[in-house]
Enzyme design. Structure first.
Site, PDB file in Angstrom:
ATOM      1  N   LYS A 205      -1.383  48.710  38.481  1.00 13.13           N
ATOM      2  CA  LYS A 205      -2.239  47.544  38.211  1.00 13.13           C
ATOM      3  C   LYS A 205      -2.233  46.519  39.340  1.00 13.13           C
ATOM      4  O   LYS A 205      -1.331  46.468  40.170  1.00 13.13           O
ATOM      5  CB  LYS A 205      -1.855  46.919  36.867  1.00 13.13           C
ATOM      6  CG  LYS A 205      -2.409  47.763  35.723  1.00 13.13           C
ATOM      7  CD  LYS A 205      -2.393  47.084  34.396  1.00 13.13           C
ATOM      8  CE  LYS A 205      -3.112  47.993  33.380  1.00 13.13           C
ATOM      9  NZ  LYS A 205      -2.836  47.624  32.011  1.00 13.13           N
ATOM     10  N   ARG A 241       2.292  53.965  29.499  1.00 14.78           N
ATOM     11  CA  ARG A 241       0.958  54.500  29.843  1.00 14.78           C
ATOM     12  C   ARG A 241       0.872  54.552  31.363  1.00 14.78           C
ATOM     13  O   ARG A 241       0.821  53.507  32.016  1.00 14.78           O
ATOM     14  CB  ARG A 241      -0.119  53.579  29.250  1.00 14.78           C
ATOM     15  CG  ARG A 241      -1.548  54.036  29.491  1.00 14.78           C
ATOM     16  CD  ARG A 241      -2.530  53.055  28.866  1.00 14.78           C
ATOM     17  NE  ARG A 241      -3.893  53.498  29.035  1.00 14.78           N
ATOM     18  CZ  ARG A 241      -4.617  53.314  30.149  1.00 14.78           C
ATOM     19  NH1 ARG A 241      -4.097  52.698  31.192  1.00 14.78           N
ATOM     20  NH2 ARG A 241      -5.862  53.759  30.219  1.00 14.78           N
TER      21      ARG A 241
HETATM   22  N1  HH2 Z   1      -4.682  49.352  30.435  1.00  8.77           N
HETATM   23  C1  HH2 Z   1      -5.881  49.863  30.728  1.00  8.77           C
HETATM   24  C2  HH2 Z   1      -6.611  50.569  29.780  1.00  8.77           C
HETATM   25  N2  HH2 Z   1      -6.118  50.766  28.541  1.00  8.77           N
HETATM   26  N3  HH2 Z   1      -4.397  50.469  26.976  1.00  8.77           N
HETATM   27  C3  HH2 Z   1      -3.199  49.964  26.650  1.00  8.77           C
HETATM   28  N4  HH2 Z   1      -2.686  50.150  25.427  1.00  8.77           N
HETATM   29  N5  HH2 Z   1      -2.447  49.253  27.547  1.00  8.77           N
HETATM   30  C4  HH2 Z   1      -2.896  49.022  28.797  1.00  8.77           C
HETATM   31  O1  HH2 Z   1      -2.188  48.326  29.576  1.00  8.77           O
HETATM   32  C5  HH2 Z   1      -4.172  49.531  29.183  1.00  8.77           C
HETATM   33  C6  HH2 Z   1      -4.902  50.266  28.228  1.00  8.77           C
HETATM   34  C7  HH2 Z   1      -6.441  49.654  32.095  1.00  8.77           C
HETATM   35  O2  HH2 Z   1      -7.624  50.339  32.199  1.00  8.77           O
HETATM   36  P1  HH2 Z   1      -8.481  50.553  33.495  1.00  8.77           P
HETATM   37  O3  HH2 Z   1      -8.400  49.327  34.323  1.00  8.77           O
HETATM   38  O4  HH2 Z   1      -9.811  51.009  33.053  1.00  8.77           O
HETATM   39  O5  HH2 Z   1      -7.804  51.666  34.310  1.00  8.77           O
HETATM   40  P2  HH2 Z   1      -6.897  52.875  33.908  1.00  8.77           P
HETATM   41  O6  HH2 Z   1      -7.435  53.433  32.634  1.00  8.77           O
HETATM   42  O7  HH2 Z   1      -7.026  53.841  35.068  1.00  8.77           O
HETATM   43  O8  HH2 Z   1      -5.514  52.333  33.786  1.00  8.77           O
END
Ligand code: HH2
Length: 260
Positions: A205, A241
């Site tokens: 992130k 995750r």
């Molecule tokens: N972070 C992302 C998406 N879903 N779900 C949970 N429970 N916790 C998280 O921290 C979380 C999540 C971030 O999503 P995105 O920025 O689209 O990228 P990526 O899916 O590759 O991590």
């Protein structure tokens, strides 16, 4: 939890089929690397990301879930805010609904989740993905996130969800500055103390940039992602995750061996 994104826009010349195919290949790899569960997502929640229509999101994730389910018994999670997508994903074989809005996107999301009988991940987010990083503010970020998660968990129980199916996630990077994220990571034990299993997503992130300004490419953030995974595991986080499953499994195994 290994991350499988089925987002065609991330492939320069790929269409929907190419994205689904690539997602299945990626899922196979994460399973081989030791993932315990896969999180399938068809809509990016990245700061400023454009939203995706229901029809498009369904067309992205359902064929991928069906294909993975046809070849592996691995537990699957659907990463969506939309109850229709969650419903179809559970029908296709997903057992967990991971919702970055903590089941607030639709007024009946809580009821739908209770009806589906799946596990849920309730994540904290301040604001909405399009604007959440503009100017996030808190009085006491740890207390506010903990209070929000406790309230959402209570609402889920009132809606009829079994307590042991409710997961909480502080939502690293969702309406938070780097300082807010670090405060949450320093105090994960206070989220764990709420008494529900805790999930954590910090892999690759953007806040990592505040500590390593050279890590502009998300693929360059593995060291920091592993550091967070280890700290999370030590604090009692039950699900991480992550994008880099093999490296995370290896790091956790070593930490467990050192800890005896
Ligand atoms: N972070 C992302 C998406 N879903 N779900 C949970 N429970 N916790 C998280 O921290 C979380 C999540 C971030 O999503 P995105 O920025 O689209 O990228 P990526 O899916 O590759 O991590």
């Amino acid at each position: 939890m290994g991350i499988v994104n089925v987002t065609p826009d991330s492939f320069s010349d790929g269409g929907r089929f190419a994205a689904c195919d690539a997602a299945i290949v990626h899922a196979r790899r994460l399973i081989a690397e030791g993932a315990d569960i896969l999180d399938i997502g068809g809509e990016s929640t990245r700061p400023g990301a454009a939203s995706v229509s229901e029809a498009e999101e369904l067309a992205r994730v359902i064929p991928a879930i069906e294909a993975i389910r046809a070849e592996s018994p691995i537990p699957l999670s659907i990463d969506t805010m939309k109850r229709s997508v969650a419903r179809a994903a559970v029908a296709a074989g997903a057992g967990m609904w991971n919702d970055v809005t903590a089941l607030r996107f639709s007024s009946d999301s809580l009821a739908v989740a209770a009806e589906l009988g799946c596990s849920v991940v309730l994540m904290h987010m301040q604001g909405e993905p399009a604007t959440m990083q503009a100017d996030p503010r808190y009085g006491d970020v740890v207390a506010e996130v903990a209070a929000f998660l406790a309230a959402r968990a209570a609402a889920a129980e009132v809606a009829g969800m079994a307590r042991d199916r409710i997961w909480l996630d502080p939502g690293i990077g969702f309406g938070k500055t780097a300082a807010h994220n670090l405060a949450l990571l320093r105090n994960l034990d206070r989220i764990v103390a709420l008494g529900y299993p805790v999930a954590l997503g910090a892999s690759r992130k953007g806040f990592i940039l505040a500590l390593d300004g050279a890590a502009k490419d998300p693929g360059d953030r593995l060291g920091a992602s592993l550091a967070v995974a280890l700290a999370g595991a030590r604090a009692g986080v039950a699900m991480l995750r992550v994008h880099d499953v093999r490296e995370t499994v290896q790091a956790l195994a070593l930490q467990a061996a050192i800890d005896g």
